[in-house]
Design an enzyme around this catalytic site. Structure first.
Site, PDB file in Angstrom:
ATOM      1  N   GLU A   1       5.883  -9.020  -4.297  1.00 25.76           N
ATOM      2  CA  GLU A   1       5.859  -8.000  -5.330  1.00 25.76           C
ATOM      3  C   GLU A   1       6.816  -6.888  -4.953  1.00 25.76           C
ATOM      4  O   GLU A   1       6.956  -6.530  -3.778  1.00 25.76           O
ATOM      5  CB  GLU A   1       4.450  -7.440  -5.490  1.00 25.76           C
ATOM      6  CG  GLU A   1       3.604  -8.351  -6.336  1.00 25.76           C
ATOM      7  CD  GLU A   1       2.236  -7.775  -6.599  1.00 25.76           C
ATOM      8  OE1 GLU A   1       1.736  -7.046  -5.741  1.00 25.76           O
ATOM      9  OE2 GLU A   1       1.686  -8.062  -7.657  1.00 25.76           O
TER      10      GLU A   1
ATOM     11  N   CYS B   1      10.395  -0.142  -3.754  1.00 21.79           N
ATOM     12  CA  CYS B   1       9.793  -0.573  -2.500  1.00 21.79           C
ATOM     13  C   CYS B   1       9.986  -2.077  -2.381  1.00 21.79           C
ATOM     14  O   CYS B   1       9.490  -2.839  -3.214  1.00 21.79           O
ATOM     15  CB  CYS B   1       8.307  -0.209  -2.542  1.00 21.79           C
ATOM     16  SG  CYS B   1       7.420  -0.729  -1.089  1.00 21.79           S
TER      17      CYS B   1
ATOM     18  N   CYS C   1       3.113 -11.015   7.670  1.00 19.00           N
ATOM     19  CA  CYS C   1       3.567 -10.241   8.830  1.00 19.00           C
ATOM     20  C   CYS C   1       2.938 -10.830  10.092  1.00 19.00           C
ATOM     21  O   CYS C   1       1.786 -11.259  10.064  1.00 19.00           O
ATOM     22  CB  CYS C   1       3.147  -8.779   8.671  1.00 19.00           C
ATOM     23  SG  CYS C   1       3.865  -7.678   9.912  1.00 19.00           S
TER      24      CYS C   1
ATOM     25  N   CYS D   1      -1.712  -5.005  12.615  1.00 21.65           N
ATOM     26  CA  CYS D   1      -2.216  -3.638  12.610  1.00 21.65           C
ATOM     27  C   CYS D   1      -3.620  -3.679  11.996  1.00 21.65           C
ATOM     28  O   CYS D   1      -3.824  -4.291  10.946  1.00 21.65           O
ATOM     29  CB  CYS D   1      -1.280  -2.739  11.820  1.00 21.65           C
ATOM     30  SG  CYS D   1       0.383  -2.743  12.520  1.00 21.65           S
TER      31      CYS D   1
ATOM     32  N   CYS E   1      -4.309  -2.670   8.300  1.00 16.57           N
ATOM     33  CA  CYS E   1      -3.382  -3.182   7.276  1.00 16.57           C
ATOM     34  C   CYS E   1      -3.811  -4.554   6.791  1.00 16.57           C
ATOM     35  O   CYS E   1      -4.020  -5.461   7.604  1.00 16.57           O
ATOM     36  CB  CYS E   1      -1.955  -3.249   7.840  1.00 16.57           C
ATOM     37  SG  CYS E   1      -0.782  -3.984   6.680  1.00 16.57           S
TER      38      CYS E   1
ATOM     39  N   CYS F   1      -4.510  -6.024 -10.213  1.00 15.97           N
ATOM     40  CA  CYS F   1      -3.817  -7.149  -9.566  1.00 15.97           C
ATOM     41  C   CYS F   1      -4.758  -8.154  -8.927  1.00 15.97           C
ATOM     42  O   CYS F   1      -4.652  -9.337  -9.158  1.00 15.97           O
ATOM     43  CB  CYS F   1      -2.881  -6.638  -8.480  1.00 15.97           C
ATOM     44  SG  CYS F   1      -1.529  -5.768  -9.166  1.00 15.97           S
TER      45      CYS F   1
HETATM   46  N1  SAH Z   1       5.779  -3.225   8.596  1.00 14.08           N
HETATM   47  C1  SAH Z   1       6.406  -2.000   8.367  1.00 14.08           C
HETATM   48  C2  SAH Z   1       6.666  -1.685   6.894  1.00 14.08           C
HETATM   49  C3  SAH Z   1       5.582  -2.052   5.892  1.00 14.08           C
HETATM   50  S1  SAH Z   1       4.074  -1.187   5.986  1.00 14.08           S
HETATM   51  C4  SAH Z   1       5.611  -0.877   9.008  1.00 14.08           C
HETATM   52  O1  SAH Z   1       4.517  -1.136   9.499  1.00 14.08           O
HETATM   53  O2  SAH Z   1       6.116   0.238   9.080  1.00 14.08           O
HETATM   54  C5  SAH Z   1       4.358   0.297   5.052  1.00 14.08           C
HETATM   55  C6  SAH Z   1       3.436   1.457   5.473  1.00 14.08           C
HETATM   56  O3  SAH Z   1       2.092   1.279   4.966  1.00 14.08           O
HETATM   57  C7  SAH Z   1       3.285   1.556   6.974  1.00 14.08           C
HETATM   58  O4  SAH Z   1       3.397   2.891   7.420  1.00 14.08           O
HETATM   59  C8  SAH Z   1       1.879   1.059   7.215  1.00 14.08           C
HETATM   60  O5  SAH Z   1       1.362   1.514   8.410  1.00 14.08           O
HETATM   61  C9  SAH Z   1       1.162   1.594   5.992  1.00 14.08           C
HETATM   62  N2  SAH Z   1      -0.141   0.957   5.748  1.00 14.08           N
HETATM   63  C10 SAH Z   1      -0.527  -0.296   6.065  1.00 14.08           C
HETATM   64  N3  SAH Z   1      -1.820  -0.518   5.695  1.00 14.08           N
HETATM   65  C11 SAH Z   1      -2.259   0.617   5.121  1.00 14.08           C
HETATM   66  C12 SAH Z   1      -3.513   1.014   4.502  1.00 14.08           C
HETATM   67  N4  SAH Z   1      -4.530   0.166   4.403  1.00 14.08           N
HETATM   68  N5  SAH Z   1      -3.598   2.262   4.013  1.00 14.08           N
HETATM   69  C13 SAH Z   1      -2.537   3.122   4.058  1.00 14.08           C
HETATM   70  N6  SAH Z   1      -1.341   2.799   4.618  1.00 14.08           N
HETATM   71  C14 SAH Z   1      -1.189   1.565   5.159  1.00 14.08           C
HETATM   72 FE1  SF4 Z   2       2.847  -5.632   9.551  1.00 14.65          FE
HETATM   73 FE2  SF4 Z   2       1.101  -4.150   8.158  1.00 14.65          FE
HETATM   74 FE3  SF4 Z   2       1.560  -3.588  10.726  1.00 14.65          FE
HETATM   75 FE4  SF4 Z   2       3.484  -3.092   8.892  1.00 14.65          FE
HETATM   76  S1  SF4 Z   2       1.478  -2.112   9.012  1.00 14.65           S
HETATM   77  S2  SF4 Z   2       3.737  -4.095  10.920  1.00 14.65           S
HETATM   78  S3  SF4 Z   2       3.146  -4.821   7.470  1.00 14.65           S
HETATM   79  S4  SF4 Z   2       0.640  -5.490   9.933  1.00 14.65           S
END
Ligand code: SAH
Ligand code: SF4
Length: 404
Positions: free
Chosen positions: A119, A133, A140, A144, A147, A369
């Protein structure tokens, strides 16, 4: 030099061409101009001496005019166009779904290949005029803990053509061709979709070269932001190759906590990360680093942590983007209370850091979605979009003011 293959678009079979017809077509949208010169020369369609001129001509048709068919390239001889179409394509991947929010946010679900769907979200009034975006991977490999994408196994890296296609599709929809149209709606690009861009740096760098090329889409490199969870050994290469703006997903100010939130921290702990950021090429007051900090209730949101953050980033031209946590099913985290976020932001502000707090835009279309898509990959992609909306809005909050 690598040539990007779009495996989703195979050459139409032709008995005359025999085995050669099964060769996948190369999507020229994913080639930088020098790569296009090489590809055209190798193909034998264009003579060596004319390849550079021909490549610029085709590049302009594709990225300045937005054409999707060689037949539209009126100043290229008919026979040459036909021969190009035997080996190359300039077609787009399929848009399987399009949604427009009441607030003008647009979202496209794009099928790059069977089972490979991403998306892309356009948000108006972010950055100079509006930001897109984009995703760099499907899924990935990093986990994290807050995430949703981290719970999904990596499906694969996207090719440069597939990254550029996200921009082209947005421009088709926004009627942004030719690329030098006045009052452009799409002014900024953020790599804040799915995936870790620095684990796909080759394709991301090629895509940035294509998107920023003045003969084409011409989005300035200082309006392109790459967000990373902290792949320290690639930071220098990112700066050197792309001159993109840097955003770092920090989320914690000490190693024990960051090890849990961003497990990559075990490999590249904070002292290494901060040293890598300080050495990022081109960093200055006009090109500040953005620190992304997701606000997790009772985890990383205390005033002490705000003060620790100020100390950690001292001396770095930076802004901090506070992202309210977006909950997802199965996650134990909660978003910090609004007062805690405001207190946190006030400490950063007092120390001289811009620290925007943003809530997601386009809620109406995003909310639907998960209900609309049952296939797991798609559901997770949608969840990812929700959260990166908040993140990107803050990253781009005052970039033009900074760059002015
Ligand atoms: N992988 C890269 C880019 C994609 S994530 C990164 O980690 O930077 C884009 C942003 O969304 C990152 O700062 C990530 O930490 C944040 N993010 C991920 N999960 C989230 C959540 N559940 N709530 C708010 N921000 C989140
Ligand atoms: Fe991957 Fe989500 Fe961590 Fe970004 S925030 S590196 S997309 S697991």
């Amino acid at each position: 030099m690598s040539v990007t293959l779009d495996l989703s678009r195979m050459a139409p079979s032709s008995s005359k061409e025999g085995a050669a017809a099964a060769k996948p077509l190369i999507n020229l949208s994913g080639l930088t101009r020098p790569q296009m010169v090489a590809a055209l020369t190798e193909s034998g369609v264009v003579e060596h001496g004319k390849a550079k001129m021909r490549a610029t001509q085709i590049f302009r048709w594709v990225h300045h005019r937005g054409v999707t068919d060689f037949a539209q390239m009126s100043d290229v001889a008919k026979e040459t166009r036909a021969r190009l179409a035997e080996q190359f394509t300039v077609a787009r991947p399929e848009v399987v779904e399009r949604q427009v929010s009441k607030d003008g946010t647009r979202k496209w679900l794009i099928r790059m290949a069977p089972g490979i769907e991403v998306e892309t979200v356009y948000i108006p009034s972010v950055g100079r005029s509006g930001a897109l975006c984009v995703s760099s991977q499907v899924g990935c490999t990093l986990n994290c803990s807050f995430c949703h994408t981290g719970t999904q196994a990596l499906v694969r890296n996207l090719t440069a053509a597939e990254i550029v296609a996200q921009v082209q599709i947005a421009k088709d929809d926004l009627a942004e061709w030719p690329s030098d149209k006045e009052d452009r709606l799409l002014s900024n690009i953020v790599f804040m979709g799915m995936g870790e861009p620095l684990y796909n740096l080759g394709q991301v760098a090629d895509a940035i070269e294509i998107i920023s090329d003045n003969e084409g889409i011409a989005i300035s490199r200082r309006r392109i932001t790459v967000s990373t969870s902290g792949v320290v050994p690639q930071l220098d290469a990112l700066g050197e190759k792309t001159q993109a703006m840097l955003a770092i997903s920090l989320h914690a100010t000490n190693d024990p906590l960051r090890d849990v939130l961003v497990p990559l921290n075990k490999k590249y702990p904070l002292d290494q990360l901060m040293a890598g950021i300080r050495a990022y090429p081109g960093i200055s007051n006009a090109r500040r680093v953005t620190f992304e900090y997701v606000m997790l209730k009772g985890v990383n949101d205390s005033p002490d942590e705000a003060r620790a953050l100020v100390k950690l980033i001292k001396g770095i031209p930076a802004k901090v983007n506070l992202i309210p946590f977006n909950p997802w099913p199965g996650s134990d985290y909660q978003c910090s209370d609004w007062t805690a976020i405001e207190t946190f932001a006030a400490i950063l502000n007092r120390a001289g850091y811009s620290s925007p707090i943003r809530t997601p835009r386009g809620r109406d279309i995003l909310a639907a979605c998960g209900q609309l898509k049952s296939e797991s990959e798609k559901v997770r992609a949608s969840a990812m979009r929700k959260l990166s909306m908040a993140a990107m809005a803050g990253v781009l909050d005052d970039e033009d003011e900074a760059a002015a």
